[in-house]
Design a protein around this motif. Structure first.
Motif, PDB file in Angstrom:
ATOM      1  N   TYR A 119      -3.045   8.662   7.610  1.00 36.13           N
ATOM      2  CA  TYR A 119      -3.011   7.708   6.500  1.00 36.13           C
ATOM      3  C   TYR A 119      -2.832   6.290   7.019  1.00 36.13           C
ATOM      4  O   TYR A 119      -3.560   5.378   6.633  1.00 36.13           O
ATOM      5  N   LYS A 169       8.992  11.417  -3.133  1.00 37.38           N
ATOM      6  CA  LYS A 169       8.266  10.358  -3.835  1.00 37.38           C
ATOM      7  C   LYS A 169       9.215   9.278  -4.313  1.00 37.38           C
ATOM      8  O   LYS A 169       8.979   8.090  -4.118  1.00 37.38           O
ATOM      9  N   GLY A 180       2.391   1.951  -3.380  1.00 38.27           N
ATOM     10  CA  GLY A 180       1.444   2.685  -4.217  1.00 38.27           C
ATOM     11  C   GLY A 180       1.296   4.123  -3.749  1.00 38.27           C
ATOM     12  O   GLY A 180       1.283   5.068  -4.552  1.00 38.27           O
ATOM     13  N   GLY A 181       1.216   4.310  -2.411  1.00 43.92           N
ATOM     14  CA  GLY A 181       1.061   5.651  -1.849  1.00 43.92           C
ATOM     15  C   GLY A 181       2.248   6.552  -2.151  1.00 43.92           C
ATOM     16  O   GLY A 181       2.115   7.785  -2.208  1.00 43.92           O
ATOM     17  N   SER A 182       3.426   5.965  -2.358  1.00 38.35           N
ATOM     18  CA  SER A 182       4.591   6.783  -2.702  1.00 38.35           C
ATOM     19  C   SER A 182       4.464   7.318  -4.116  1.00 38.35           C
ATOM     20  O   SER A 182       4.900   8.428  -4.427  1.00 38.35           O
ATOM     21  N   VAL A 183       3.887   6.508  -4.974  1.00 40.70           N
ATOM     22  CA  VAL A 183       3.718   6.937  -6.365  1.00 40.70           C
ATOM     23  C   VAL A 183       2.738   8.116  -6.425  1.00 40.70           C
ATOM     24  O   VAL A 183       2.987   9.114  -7.091  1.00 40.70           O
ATOM     25  N   THR A 184       1.632   7.992  -5.691  1.00 42.10           N
ATOM     26  CA  THR A 184       0.606   9.035  -5.769  1.00 42.10           C
ATOM     27  C   THR A 184       0.817  10.150  -4.747  1.00 42.10           C
ATOM     28  O   THR A 184       0.155  11.177  -4.809  1.00 42.10           O
ATOM     29  N   GLY A 185       1.705   9.924  -3.771  1.00 40.53           N
ATOM     30  CA  GLY A 185       1.880  10.924  -2.718  1.00 40.53           C
ATOM     31  C   GLY A 185       0.761  10.888  -1.689  1.00 40.53           C
ATOM     32  O   GLY A 185       0.569  11.839  -0.933  1.00 40.53           O
ATOM     33  N   ALA A 186       0.027   9.765  -1.624  1.00 44.04           N
ATOM     34  CA  ALA A 186      -1.172   9.700  -0.779  1.00 44.04           C
ATOM     35  C   ALA A 186      -0.891   9.956   0.697  1.00 44.04           C
ATOM     36  O   ALA A 186      -1.725  10.500   1.398  1.00 44.04           O
ATOM     37  N   TYR A 187       0.275   9.545   1.195  1.00 42.47           N
ATOM     38  CA  TYR A 187       0.526   9.683   2.639  1.00 42.47           C
ATOM     39  C   TYR A 187       1.315  10.945   2.974  1.00 42.47           C
ATOM     40  O   TYR A 187       1.731  11.162   4.094  1.00 42.47           O
ATOM     41  N   ARG A 225       0.817  -1.204   0.000  1.00 45.29           N
ATOM     42  CA  ARG A 225       0.000   0.000   0.000  1.00 45.29           C
ATOM     43  C   ARG A 225       0.858   1.263   0.000  1.00 45.29           C
ATOM     44  O   ARG A 225       0.591   2.229  -0.701  1.00 45.29           O
TER      45      ARG A 225
END
Ligand code: PHE
Length: 447
Positions: free
Chosen positions: A128, A299, A114-121, A111
């Protein structure tokens, strides 16, 4: 019975064993345990345990594995003491048990990748983590992680395990090192080092009843002991290797990675103002997530870091699955892939509660640390020390340059030091379980 494979090279074995040892235990588990047990106080006890109990104990598993050349359960019959298979059964069960929640954490790593790619966290790393660590998506990612593990184990020892370890071992050290240097530049990093590196004797003495079981559990967990993994891996080993030398390399390397993780996590915790005792099982994820949100090219660093952590987690998880798989492959007519899929499915199901409720994960972890791991290592020590001492010493001395003094000292550690240390740990560990469960109000012994 399938013909037994062996390691292509001695380095292959060391890398695979290091690959098994270095995993989520070092990066997720170590800061979590140290944070809950007073930082530096934990570190001191942990280091003592690693060298006094962990090192001789890893040699115990090597001795059983190489001498018997069997999986961790059949090994004992091969050595002429079938009744002691109970030691292997406890270990194999523990591997199964641990993998169930290990895979949930592996799902978190996916997770975060993936979150690193989108910057989600990048916004609020703590929120998060709380949002993603449990729930249906955590179950789904737990499933994906198990699929990866099953896939590698299905291909067998040389092709799957040896190859993946070669990439992950060097990369993880380099990355942690870089992050550690960056963390040292943060404001309030000094308070982090202080917490991590300045032990207070009073804290150790006052809390030994909870520090000791955690330190022993952590040492066994990260060295992959008490789960049959090192027995399984060394069963593929050639006779001319020096077990103490290989074991020493593995122990030192593994310890350094854990220490390094502390140098990354504690300065960041203090920088972010998170109380180390309250970080819980999310400590590493919250701090690393918070860090990658702040640093330049966060990222990219996040992607690389969580990718390497994924490799580390996979190379550990495959050795856990290998324990159960090798037993079933050698005792049934099913093919390796079929067994891997079957066992993987059961492990997945056992892990579902941990992916839904964080309390389950904490309990699964606590039972493994305080009860199952010490019990498995204790049984092995009693067997080798008192039932099979001549065979044990003989096997230890096969290969190069193991002196008689070394093997004698080792035998007495196996006979006395390890059992005594573990018995104390088990008593304290059960007490701690009862305190946590609310059965006991507070510790009675050594409190
Ligand atoms: N040593 C691994 C870690 O620290 C966990 C593990 C235990 C792997 C036992 C295999 C066998 O993450």
């Amino acid at each position: 019975m399938a013909e037994r494979e062996t390691w292509e090279t001695r380095l292959g074995f060391i890398l695979a064993a290091v690959g098994s040892a270095v995993g989520l235990g070092n990066i997720w588990g170590f800061p979590f345990q140290a944070g809950q047990n007073g930082g530096a106080a934990f570190l001191v006890v942990y280091l003592a345990v690693v060298f006094l109990i962990g090192f001789p104990a890893i040699l115990m598993e090597f001795v059983v594995g190489r001498r018997s050349r069997r999986n961790p359960i059949d090994a004992f019959r091969e050595l002429g003491h079938g009744a002691w298979a109970i030691a292997g059964i406890v270990g194999t069960f523990t591997a199964f048990w641990v993998l169930s929640f290990y895979s949930v954490i592996g799902g978190w790593v996916l997770r975060y990748l993936g979150g690193s790619v989108t910057g989600a966290y990048f916004g609020d790393a703590t929120a998060y983590f709380n949002a993603i660590s449990t729930g249906p998506e955590a179950v789904a990612l737990h499933a994906v992680f198990m699929l990866l593990v099953v896939g590698i184990v299905a291909f067998g020892v040389e092709d799957g395990i040896e190859r993946s370890a070669k990439v992950m071992v060097p990369s993880i050290v380099v990355l942690l090192f870089g992050l550690g240097i960056w963390a040292s530049t943060l404001s309030n990093a000094g308070a982090g080092y202080d917490y991590y590196l300045s032990p207070n004797v009073d804290v150790i003495v006052d809390n030994i009843a909870s520090i000791l079981p955690s330190a022993v559990g952590q040492a066994f967990f990260t060295l992959s002991l008490g789960m049959g993994a090192m027995i399984a891996y060394s069963s593929y080993l050639g006779r001319d290797d020096s077990l103490p030398r290989d074991g020493g390399i593995i122990v030192i390397f593994n310890t350094l990675v854990g220490l390094l993780a502390g140098f990354v996590v504690f300065p960041i915790l203090f920088n972010l103002g998170i109380d180390p005792g309250r970080g819980g099982s999310g400590t590493a994820f919250k701090t690393l997530g918070g860090a990658f949100g702040q640093i330049p090219s966060g990222k990219l660093v996040g992607i690389v870091f969580f990718f390497v952590l994924l490799l580390a987690a996979l190379s550990s998880a495959i050795s856990l699955l290998e324990v159960v798989t090798s037993f079933a492959v050698e005792n049934t007519s099913y093919s390796r892939p079929a067994v891997a899929v079957g066992v993987g499915t059961l492990v997945f199901l056992l892990g579902v509660p941990s992916a839904l409720y964080s309390d389950y994960l904490t309990w699964f972890n606590l039972l493994a640390y305080d009860l199952f791991l010490p019990a498995a290592v204790l049984l092995l020590a009693l067997f080798l020390g008192w039932v099979y001492p001549h065979g044990a010493v003989d096997e230890l001395r096969q290969g190069t340059a193991v002196s008689a003094t070394f093997s004698t000292v080792w035998l007495w550690f196996v006979r006395i030091v390890i059992p005594a240390g573990i018995l104390l740990t088990l008593v304290l560990g059960v007490q701690e379980l009862l305190v946590q469960a609310g059965v006991l109000e507070s510790a009675i012994l050594l409190s």
